[in-house]
Design a protein around this motif. Structure first.
Motif, PDB file in Angstrom:
ATOM      1  N   VAL A  62      86.581  33.197 -35.639  1.00  0.00           N
ATOM      2  CA  VAL A  62      85.745  32.304 -36.552  1.00  0.00           C
ATOM      3  C   VAL A  62      86.358  30.995 -36.987  1.00  0.00           C
ATOM      4  O   VAL A  62      87.512  31.329 -37.170  1.00  0.00           O
ATOM      5  CB  VAL A  62      85.005  33.152 -37.516  1.00  0.00           C
ATOM      6  N   GLY A  63      85.824  30.126 -36.941  1.00  0.00           N
ATOM      7  CA  GLY A  63      85.995  28.892 -37.399  1.00  0.00           C
ATOM      8  C   GLY A  63      85.186  27.414 -37.329  1.00  0.00           C
ATOM      9  O   GLY A  63      84.162  27.738 -36.682  1.00  0.00           O
ATOM     10  N   PRO A  64      85.180  26.547 -38.094  1.00  0.00           N
ATOM     11  CA  PRO A  64      84.472  25.285 -37.961  1.00  0.00           C
ATOM     12  C   PRO A  64      84.496  24.791 -36.441  1.00  0.00           C
ATOM     13  O   PRO A  64      85.681  25.195 -35.849  1.00  0.00           O
ATOM     14  CB  PRO A  64      84.950  24.355 -38.702  1.00  0.00           C
ATOM     15  N   SER A  65      83.710  24.118 -36.056  1.00  0.00           N
ATOM     16  CA  SER A  65      83.721  23.748 -34.576  1.00  0.00           C
ATOM     17  C   SER A  65      84.853  22.777 -34.437  1.00  0.00           C
ATOM     18  O   SER A  65      85.317  22.050 -35.507  1.00  0.00           O
ATOM     19  CB  SER A  65      82.247  22.763 -34.210  1.00  0.00           C
ATOM     20  N   GLY A  66      85.381  22.835 -33.102  1.00  0.00           N
ATOM     21  CA  GLY A  66      86.673  22.086 -33.095  1.00  0.00           C
ATOM     22  C   GLY A  66      88.133  22.638 -33.657  1.00  0.00           C
ATOM     23  O   GLY A  66      88.990  22.226 -33.709  1.00  0.00           O
ATOM     24  N   CYS A  67      87.820  23.975 -33.950  1.00  0.00           N
ATOM     25  CA  CYS A  67      89.148  24.502 -34.592  1.00  0.00           C
ATOM     26  C   CYS A  67      90.007  25.217 -33.477  1.00  0.00           C
ATOM     27  O   CYS A  67      90.884  25.621 -33.640  1.00  0.00           O
ATOM     28  CB  CYS A  67      88.646  25.597 -35.618  1.00  0.00           C
ATOM     29  N   GLY A  68      89.443  25.055 -32.250  1.00  0.00           N
ATOM     30  CA  GLY A  68      90.088  25.501 -31.092  1.00  0.00           C
ATOM     31  C   GLY A  68      89.769  27.130 -30.567  1.00  0.00           C
ATOM     32  O   GLY A  68      90.412  27.795 -30.027  1.00  0.00           O
ATOM     33  N   LYS A  69      88.730  27.600 -31.416  1.00  0.00           N
ATOM     34  CA  LYS A  69      88.599  29.276 -31.104  1.00  0.00           C
ATOM     35  C   LYS A  69      87.851  29.280 -29.542  1.00  0.00           C
ATOM     36  O   LYS A  69      88.367  30.334 -28.997  1.00  0.00           O
ATOM     37  CB  LYS A  69      87.492  29.640 -32.090  1.00  0.00           C
ATOM     38  N   SER A  70      86.930  28.448 -29.100  1.00  0.00           N
ATOM     39  CA  SER A  70      86.431  28.488 -27.807  1.00  0.00           C
ATOM     40  C   SER A  70      87.634  28.340 -26.810  1.00  0.00           C
ATOM     41  O   SER A  70      87.874  28.960 -25.761  1.00  0.00           O
ATOM     42  CB  SER A  70      85.454  27.533 -27.443  1.00  0.00           C
ATOM     43  N   THR A  71      88.589  27.068 -27.080  1.00  0.00           N
ATOM     44  CA  THR A  71      89.756  27.195 -26.108  1.00  0.00           C
ATOM     45  C   THR A  71      90.510  28.174 -26.092  1.00  0.00           C
ATOM     46  O   THR A  71      90.988  28.557 -25.076  1.00  0.00           O
ATOM     47  CB  THR A  71      90.656  25.826 -26.793  1.00  0.00           C
ATOM     48  N   LEU A  72      90.755  28.876 -27.403  1.00  0.00           N
ATOM     49  CA  LEU A  72      91.747  30.143 -27.254  1.00  0.00           C
ATOM     50  C   LEU A  72      90.938  31.268 -26.306  1.00  0.00           C
ATOM     51  O   LEU A  72      91.668  31.773 -25.664  1.00  0.00           O
ATOM     52  CB  LEU A  72      91.913  30.728 -28.560  1.00  0.00           C
ATOM     53  N   LEU A  73      89.585  31.442 -26.501  1.00  0.00           N
ATOM     54  CA  LEU A  73      89.160  32.300 -25.371  1.00  0.00           C
ATOM     55  C   LEU A  73      89.059  31.974 -24.316  1.00  0.00           C
ATOM     56  O   LEU A  73      89.515  32.907 -23.218  1.00  0.00           O
ATOM     57  CB  LEU A  73      87.631  32.325 -26.027  1.00  0.00           C
ATOM     58  N   ARG A  74      88.904  30.734 -23.893  1.00  0.00           N
ATOM     59  CA  ARG A  74      89.112  30.360 -22.504  1.00  0.00           C
ATOM     60  C   ARG A  74      90.496  30.544 -22.095  1.00  0.00           C
ATOM     61  O   ARG A  74      90.871  30.557 -20.721  1.00  0.00           O
ATOM     62  CB  ARG A  74      88.838  28.709 -22.454  1.00  0.00           C
ATOM     63  N   LEU A  75      91.391  30.219 -22.792  1.00  0.00           N
ATOM     64  CA  LEU A  75      92.894  30.611 -22.260  1.00  0.00           C
ATOM     65  C   LEU A  75      93.083  32.174 -21.912  1.00  0.00           C
ATOM     66  O   LEU A  75      93.773  32.507 -20.719  1.00  0.00           O
ATOM     67  CB  LEU A  75      93.836  30.546 -23.515  1.00  0.00           C
ATOM     68  N   ILE A  76      92.395  32.944 -22.869  1.00  0.00           N
ATOM     69  CA  ILE A  76      92.446  34.288 -22.619  1.00  0.00           C
ATOM     70  C   ILE A  76      91.818  34.629 -21.231  1.00  0.00           C
ATOM     71  O   ILE A  76      92.293  35.583 -20.448  1.00  0.00           O
ATOM     72  CB  ILE A  76      91.982  35.099 -23.648  1.00  0.00           C
ATOM     73  N   ALA A  77      90.658  34.091 -20.975  1.00  0.00           N
ATOM     74  CA  ALA A  77      89.854  34.337 -19.809  1.00  0.00           C
ATOM     75  C   ALA A  77      90.489  33.670 -18.522  1.00  0.00           C
ATOM     76  O   ALA A  77      90.334  34.313 -17.567  1.00  0.00           O
ATOM     77  CB  ALA A  77      88.528  33.633 -19.851  1.00  0.00           C
ATOM     78  N   GLY A  78      91.553  32.894 -18.761  1.00  0.00           N
ATOM     79  CA  GLY A  78      92.083  32.209 -17.556  1.00  0.00           C
ATOM     80  C   GLY A  78      91.394  31.287 -17.014  1.00  0.00           C
ATOM     81  O   GLY A  78      91.865  30.549 -15.889  1.00  0.00           O
ATOM     82  N   LEU A  79      90.415  30.400 -17.881  1.00  0.00           N
ATOM     83  CA  LEU A  79      89.578  29.248 -17.134  1.00  0.00           C
ATOM     84  C   LEU A  79      90.298  28.221 -17.696  1.00  0.00           C
ATOM     85  O   LEU A  79      90.078  27.059 -17.180  1.00  0.00           O
ATOM     86  CB  LEU A  79      88.180  29.251 -17.937  1.00  0.00           C
ATOM     87  N   GLU A  80      91.395  28.135 -18.451  1.00  0.00           N
ATOM     88  CA  GLU A  80      92.385  27.154 -18.775  1.00  0.00           C
ATOM     89  C   GLU A  80      93.631  27.503 -18.608  1.00  0.00           C
ATOM     90  O   GLU A  80      93.976  28.780 -18.874  1.00  0.00           O
ATOM     91  CB  GLU A  80      92.146  26.527 -20.132  1.00  0.00           C
ATOM     92  N   ASP A  81      94.605  26.613 -18.370  1.00  0.00           N
ATOM     93  CA  ASP A  81      96.041  27.014 -18.269  1.00  0.00           C
ATOM     94  C   ASP A  81      96.733  26.994 -19.697  1.00  0.00           C
ATOM     95  O   ASP A  81      96.423  26.131 -20.346  1.00  0.00           O
ATOM     96  CB  ASP A  81      97.025  25.973 -17.365  1.00  0.00           C
ATOM     97  N   THR A  82      97.616  27.781 -19.872  1.00  0.00           N
ATOM     98  CA  THR A  82      98.302  27.804 -21.282  1.00  0.00           C
ATOM     99  C   THR A  82      99.461  26.486 -20.910  1.00  0.00           C
ATOM    100  O   THR A  82      99.799  26.285 -19.812  1.00  0.00           O
ATOM    101  CB  THR A  82      99.035  28.921 -21.644  1.00  0.00           C
ATOM    102  N   SER A  83      99.720  25.963 -22.249  1.00  0.00           N
ATOM    103  CA  SER A  83     100.980  24.958 -22.090  1.00  0.00           C
ATOM    104  C   SER A  83     102.051  25.887 -22.404  1.00  0.00           C
ATOM    105  O   SER A  83     103.089  25.051 -22.297  1.00  0.00           O
ATOM    106  CB  SER A  83     100.635  23.779 -22.871  1.00  0.00           C
ATOM    107  N   GLY A  84     101.993  26.891 -22.839  1.00  0.00           N
ATOM    108  CA  GLY A  84     103.375  27.723 -23.315  1.00  0.00           C
ATOM    109  C   GLY A  84     102.893  29.166 -23.844  1.00  0.00           C
ATOM    110  O   GLY A  84     101.846  29.178 -24.127  1.00  0.00           O
ATOM    111  N   GLY A  85     103.775  29.880 -23.793  1.00  0.00           N
ATOM    112  CA  GLY A  85     103.539  31.126 -24.372  1.00  0.00           C
ATOM    113  C   GLY A  85     102.982  32.354 -23.211  1.00  0.00           C
ATOM    114  O   GLY A  85     103.105  31.871 -22.257  1.00  0.00           O
ATOM    115  N   ILE A  86     102.916  33.428 -23.687  1.00  0.00           N
ATOM    116  CA  ILE A  86     102.573  34.541 -22.840  1.00  0.00           C
ATOM    117  C   ILE A  86     101.391  35.210 -23.480  1.00  0.00           C
ATOM    118  O   ILE A  86     101.334  35.367 -24.518  1.00  0.00           O
ATOM    119  CB  ILE A  86     103.680  35.711 -22.529  1.00  0.00           C
ATOM    120  N   ILE A  87     100.513  35.474 -22.451  1.00  0.00           N
ATOM    121  CA  ILE A  87      99.115  36.247 -22.631  1.00  0.00           C
ATOM    122  C   ILE A  87      99.360  37.662 -21.977  1.00  0.00           C
ATOM    123  O   ILE A  87      99.622  37.524 -20.682  1.00  0.00           O
ATOM    124  CB  ILE A  87      97.860  35.674 -22.064  1.00  0.00           C
TER     125      ILE A  87
END
Lengths: 276, 290, 332
Positions: free
Chosen positions: C35-60
Motif C-alpha cells: 500500500v502507498g500513495p500513487s507513484g510510490c512504486g508499488k505497481s512497479t514492484l508487483l510487475r517486477l515480481i511478475a516478470g513483466l519488467e526487468d529488474t535493474s539489480g537484485g534477486i527475486i
C-alpha cells in the motif's frame, strides 16, 4: 441534445445535398448507363441516350475481347497478394512499435511515411532496368513486390494506430498466462485487432487496385491489371463509348462496392488515425 | 515498459519492414543518382561515359523543365484549393440533418474509388470530347460553339479531373471531423451568446485545422506524382502545356531512352518532393502530436 | 508452495530510481498488501515480481529458486489486472481455460478445472458469454477464475477493485478474502486504499517513494507506526499530528493522536471551537479548531450533536499519544 430542425430547412438541405451528390456521382452513373447502350446510341445527346434501347451487346463485346478476364484476375492477384504480404510483414512491426515503443519509435514511423513521399518517378529508370535485367517486366511477381513496398508504410501506420488502442494489459495477461510471443500475437492480438486489420486490408486492396504508375510502366499484357486494360482505350478505340463504358464499369464495380462497404474505416486509415 | 526479452523480440519483428523499406529507398535511388552522372542512352548500350553534372545542366535548361515545374505546382495547388474549399463547404452541408444522408454520402465518396485511368478516360471522352461529349452537347443545345477542353485548356481540364477524384476524400475526412465536434462545447458557446458565425470562426475552424492539415499532407503525396491522368488524356500536350515533372521524366527516359537525363530529372523531382515533405512533416508533426 | 523473497531488488527507468533497493520476504500462504500513495512504486514492484519488467539489480526468488531472469510464464504466478484484461473475443469459458490451453493441458482436464473454478466463483451461468456482456463484478470474477485454474504458487493483484463502485468493492473485498481462506495460496495485493489493506492483509507493506516504510500486521501498523508517514497513511480519518509546545511537553518533535482516542467533554486539557461536524449515523466526526494545536479531527459517538461554533473541551486518552522525533521516526 439536438433540437428539431424545422422541416422547411431540412427540405432545402435535402434538395441541395442530393443535387450535389448527384452531380458528383453523375460521371459514374453515366458510364454505367452508356455500358448498356449500343455504340450508335451512346454518342447521341444525353436525352436521346436516356430514351434509347437498353442492350447487353457491349458487355458481350468486351467479353469477346477475352482478355478482360485475365486483366481482372491480374488486378485481384496484384492487389490482394501485395496486401497480404504487406500485412504479414507489418503486423509484427506494428506490434513492436505499439507495445514495445522506444525513444525512436515516432521517428521511425515518420521515416516510413517519408518513403511514401519519394516520388515514384525518381526511381523509375533503375526499377525499369532492374525489372528488365531480372526478367520481371510484365510479371506478376515483380509487380506484387513493388506494390507491397509502396503500400507497406501505410499498412504499418494503420495497424499501429489500431494496435495502440488495444490495452497493453491484455497482452501482459496473456504473457502471465504462459503464452509465447507467437501465441500472444496469434491468439490474443490478431483476433482483437480483426476490425482494424480488415479495414487496413480493404483500404490497401483499393489503393493497389487503382495504382496506376507502376502498373502502367512495368506491365504490357501478361501481368497487366485493369488499369492497363482501360488505358488501352485511350487510343482511338476510346471513341467506342459503349464498350469503353462497359469495360470501365466492370473495372470499377468491385472496388466501388468494397469502398462503400469500408468508407468509415477508410477515413481513419488514410489519416493514420489523426481524424476519428 | 517492457523486458529485455520483449525488446529483443520487438527489434527482430521490426527488422523485416525496416530493412525492406531501407533497401527500397537506397538501392533504386542510389542507382538513379549514379545514372544521373552518366551519358546513358538505351538506344546506344555500352556507350556509357561519366559526364558529371551535364545531365542536370541539360535537364534544367530545357524549356520543358520550367513549364513542367510550374505545371506541377499549379496542378497541386489548384487541386488542393478546389478540394479543401469545396470539401469544407460540402462537409458543412452534409453535416446538416436531411433525408437520405447515408445514400448521399455513398454518392459523394464514389469517385475516390474509381481508378485514375478510368476517370481520365471517362472525362476525356464522355464529357470533354468536342464532338460527342456531354459538354459539347450542352453547348450545342444552347447554340454555342463546343469548346475543346483538352486542346485549349489542357492543364485546367486535368485539374478538374483530379479534383473530382480527390474532392470526396477531403469531404469525407472533414465531415468526420465535423461530426466529432463537441456538441456540449457548441451549446456552451451558444449559452455564452456566440452567434452562428462566431461559433464557426472560433470553434469549428480551429477544430478542423488538424483535419485540413491531414488532407493537405495526404493529397500532396499523391498529387505530386499525378501520371495516369496525363498519360491517357493529353500525353503531356499540346506541346508541354500539361506536362508535369513526373511525366517529363517518364518521357525523357522511356520515350526518348535518355536514361542519364531522365535520372537527373528523377533526382530533381526527389529533391523537390523532399523540400515539400520537410515542410509538410513539420506541419503535420506538430498537428499529429496533439 | 509460494514463498517469495526479494533481495536488494532495484528498478530504474533511465536516470530515475523508481525503486532504490528493496528487501522483503513473503511467506507461503500469506496475504500481503502493498500500500502507498500513487507513484510510490508499488505497481512497479508487483510487475517486477511478475516478470513483466526487468529488474535493474537484485534477486527475486520464488520457493528458493532464482526467478530474476525467468519470463513471466515460467514463474508459476497468476495476475489479476486493474482493467481485468480479459480477452474480449473469447467466451468466459475460453478466457478461464486460456492459461491451461497455453500449458497444453488435456481438454478434459481443462474442462474439469474450468467448471471447478466457475463453481467457486459463481460463474456457472455465464460461461458462454463474452466479457463485454458481463458487469464489472462478474468480469472481476472471471479474471480471478483465469488466475486460479492454473493453481499458481502465488496470486498477484494489481488494484483489482479500483474500477468497481463502492458497494461492489466491499463485497468483492470479502470474496477475495474468503478465496484466500479457501485456497490458502500466497497472495500479493497492491492498492492505494488503506481500508482494503487493513481489512484484507495478514501483512501490510507500506511503500513510499520506492522504499519500504514499514512492514507489519494491520494492527501493528495501526498501534505503533514506525514513522510519521505510516502514521499519517494508515487509519481513517487520519491521525492528528501536533507539533510545537504541546509536543515539547511530551519530549517529542511531533506527537500523534488518532481521532478515536480523543474524548470530548469534562474538563479536558485541550479546548477548541467546532468548525464542521459530519454525522455519519454511527459516528460523528468533528473538525475542531484548537488554536495552537491546529485543527484536530475528533471521533465522537453518533448521538453527539455538535454544531458549528460550539466550544468544547477535549482530552487525549491515556497512553494513546504517539511520539515522533526530529527525524520523523517513532520514539520508544
Amino acid at each position: 441534445m439536438a433540437r428539431k430542425a424545422s422541416n422547411t430547412r431540412k427540405a432545402v438541405v435535402t434538395i441541395a445535398a442530393w443535387s450535389i451528390g448527384f452531380l458528383i456521382f453523375f460521371p459514374i452513373l453515366w458510364i454505367i448507363i452508356l455500358g448498356f447502350k449500343s455504340e450508335g446510341d451512346a454518342i447521341k445527346t444525353p436525352l436521346q441516350v436516356l430514351f434509347s434501347d437498353w442492350t447487353l451487346q457491349s458487355y458481350h463485346d468486351v467479353q469477346a475481347r477475352s482478355n478482360y478476364g485475365r486483366h481482372f484476375w491480374n488486378s485481384v492477384i496484384l492487389s490482394v497478394g501485395s496486401t497480404v504480404i504487406a500485412l504479414a510483414i507489418a503486423i509484427p512491426a506494428a506490434w513492436s512499435m505499439a507495445f514495445v515503443p522506444g525513444r525512436r519509435t515516432k521517428d521511425l514511423l515518420m521515416w516510413m511515411l517519408s518513403t511514401k513521399m519519394m516520388p515514384a518517378v525518381g526511381v523509375l529508370v533503375p526499377m525499369y532496368l532492374l525489372f528488365r535485367d531480372f526478367g520481371l517486366l510484365d510479371s506478376r511477381i515483380g509487380l506484387v513486390g513493388v506494390l507491397t513496398l509502396i503500400n507497406l508504410p501505410i499498412v504499418v501506420w494503420m495497424l499501429y494506430t489500431y494496435f495502440k488502442e488495444i490495452p497493453g494489459e491484455i497482452l501482459e495477461a496473456a504473457r502471465m498466462d504462459g503464452a509465447s510471443l507467437k501465441s500472444e500475437i496469434l491468439y490474443v492480438l490478431t483476433p482483437m485487432a480483426v476490425p482494424g486489420i480488415a479495414s487496413t486490408m480493404l483500404l490497401n486492396i483499393i489503393l493497389a487496385w487503382n495504382e496506376a504508375f507502376w502498373t502502367l510502366q512495368l506491365t504490357t499484357s501478361q501481368a497487366a491489371p485493369l488499369t492497363q486494360f482501360i488505358a488501352s482505350y485511350s487510343s482511338p478505340e476510346g471513341l467506342f463509348y459503349a464498350k469503353l463504358s462497359a469495360a470501365s464499369t466492370m473495372a470499377i464495380a468491385p472496388i466501388l462496392i468494397l469502398g462503400w462497404f469500408s468508407q468509415k474505416q477508410l477515413v481513419r486509415g488514410l489519416t493514420f488515425g489523426a481524424v476519428k | 515498459m517492457a523486458t529485455a526479452h520483449s525488446r529483443t523480440a520487438a527489434r527482430l519483428m521490426l527488422s523485416p519492414a525496416v530493412i525492406l523499406l531501407l533497401l527500397w529507398m537506397i538501392v533504386p535511388l542510389g542507382m538513379t543518382l549514379y545514372f544521373s552522372f552518366l551519358r546513358y542512352n538505351l538506344l546506344m548500350p555500352g556507350m556509357e561515359t561519366f559526364v558529371g553534372f551535364e545531365n542536370y545542366y541539360y535537364f534544367i535548361n530545357q524549356p520543358a523543365f520550367w513549364s513542367a515545374l510550374s505545371n506541377t505546382l499549379i496542378l497541386v495547388l489548384g487541386v488542393l484549393c478546389i478540394t479543401v474549399v469545396g470539401g469544407i463547404l460540402l462537409a458543412l452541408l452534409l453535416d446538416q440533418p436531411f433525408w437520405g444522408q447515408g445514400i448521399v454520402r455513398v454518392l459523394v465518396i464514389a469517385p475516390f474509388f474509381v481508378m485514375p485511368t478510368v476517370s481520365a478516360l471517362v472525362w476525356k471522352n464522355m464529357f470533354m470530347n468536342p464532338v460527342n461529349g456531354i459538354f459539347a452537347h450542352i453547348a450545342k443545345s444552347l447554340g454555342l460553339q463546343p469548346f475543346d477542353f483538352l486542346s485549349h485548356a489542357p492543364l485546367a481540364s486535368i485539374i478538374l479531373i483530379v479534383a473530382w477524384q480527390w474532392l470526396p476524400f477531403a469531404t469525407l475526412i472533414l465531415l468526420t471531423a465535423l461530426q466529432s465536434l463537441d456538441r456540449e462545447q457548441q451549446e456552451a458557446a451558444e449559452m455564452d451568446g456566440a452567434g452562428w458565425m462566431q461559433r464557426f470562426v472560433y470553434l469549428t475552424v480551429p477544430h478542423l485545422t488538424r483535419s485540413i492539415t491531414v488532407v493537405i499532407l495526404i493529397q500532396t503525396i499523391f498529387l505530386l506524382s499525378v501520371f495516369a491522368e496525363i498519360l491517357v488524356t493529353t500525353n503531356g500536350g499540346p506541346g508541354t502545356a500539361s506536362t508535369n515533372l513526373t511525366y517529363l521524366v517518364y518521357a525523357q527516359s522511356l520515350l526518348n531512352y535518355d536514361v542519364g537525363g531522365g535520372s537527373a530529372g528523377g533526382i530533381i523531382a526527389v529533391i523537390l518532393a523532399n523540400i515539400v515533405a520537410i515542410f509538410l512533416m513539420r506541419m503535420i508533426g506538430k498537428n499529429l502530436e496533439a | 508452495m509460494g514463498k517469495i523473497t526479494l533481495n536488494q531488488v532495484r528498478k530504474s527507468f533511465g536516470e530515475v530510481d523508481v525503486i532504490p533497493g528493496i528487501d522483503l520476504s513473503v511467506e507461503d500462504g500469506e496475504f500481503v498488501v502493498f500500500v502507498g500513495p500513487s507513484g510510490c512504486g508499488k505497481s512497479t514492484l508487483l510487475r517486477l515480481i511478475a516478470g513483466l519488467e526487468d529488474t535493474s539489480g537484485g534477486i527475486i526468488s520464488i520457493d528458493g529458486m532464482d526467478a530474476t531472469d525467468l519470463p513471466p510464464a515460467k514463474r508459476r504466478l497468476a495476475m489479476v489486472f486493474q482493467s481485468y484484461a480479459l480477452y474480449p473475443h473469447m467466451s468466459v469459458r475460453k478466457n478461464i481455460a486460456f492459461p491451461l490451453k497455453m500449458a497444453g493441458m488435456d481438454p478434459a482436464e481443462q474442462e474439469k478445472r474450468v467448471s471447478h473454478a466457475a463453481k467457486i466463483l459463481n460463474l456457472g451461468a455465464y460461461l458462454d458469454r463474452r466479457p463485454g456482456q458481463l458487469s464489472g463484478g462478474q468480469r472481476q470474477r472471471v479474471a480471478i477464475g483465469r488466475a486460479i485454474v492454473r493453481e499458481p504458487a502465488a496470486f498477484l493483484f494489481d488494484e483489482p477493485l479500483s474500477n468497481l463502485d463502492a458497494a461492489l468493492r466491499v463485497s468483492m473485498r470479502q470474496e477475495i478474502s474468503e478465496l484466500h481462506q479457501t485456497l490458502k495460496t500466497t497472495m500479493i495485493y497492491v492498492t492505494h486504499d488503506q481500508v482494503e489493506a487493513m481489512t484484507m492483509a495478514d501483512k501490510i507493506v507500506v511503500l513510499n517513494a520506492g522504499r519500504i516504510e514499514q512492514v507489519g500486521s494491520p494492527m501493528e501498523l495501526y498501534r505503533s507506526p514506525a514513522n510519521l508517514f505510516v502514521a499519517g497513511f494508515i487509519g481513517s480519518p487520519k491521525m492528528n499530528l501536533i507539533d510545537g509546545a504541546e509536543a515539547d511537553k511530551h519530549g517529542a518533535t511531533t506527537i500523534g493522536i488518532r481521532p478515536e482516542h480523543i474524548d470530548i467533554g469534562g474538563d479536558g486539557p485541550w479546548e477548541g471551537v467546532v468548525g464542521l461536524s459530519e454525522h455519519l449515523g454511527s459516528d460523528t466526526f468533528l473538525k475542531v479548531n484548537a488554536g495552537t494545536l491546529g485543527t484536530l479531527t475528533v471521533r465522537a459517538s453518533g448521538e453527539v450533536m455538535m454544531h458549528h461554533g460550539d466550544s468544547i473541551r477535549m482530552s487525549p486518552q491515556p497512553g494513546k499519544i504517539l511520539r515522533f522525533g526530529a527525524d520523523g521516526k517513532a520514539m520508544a
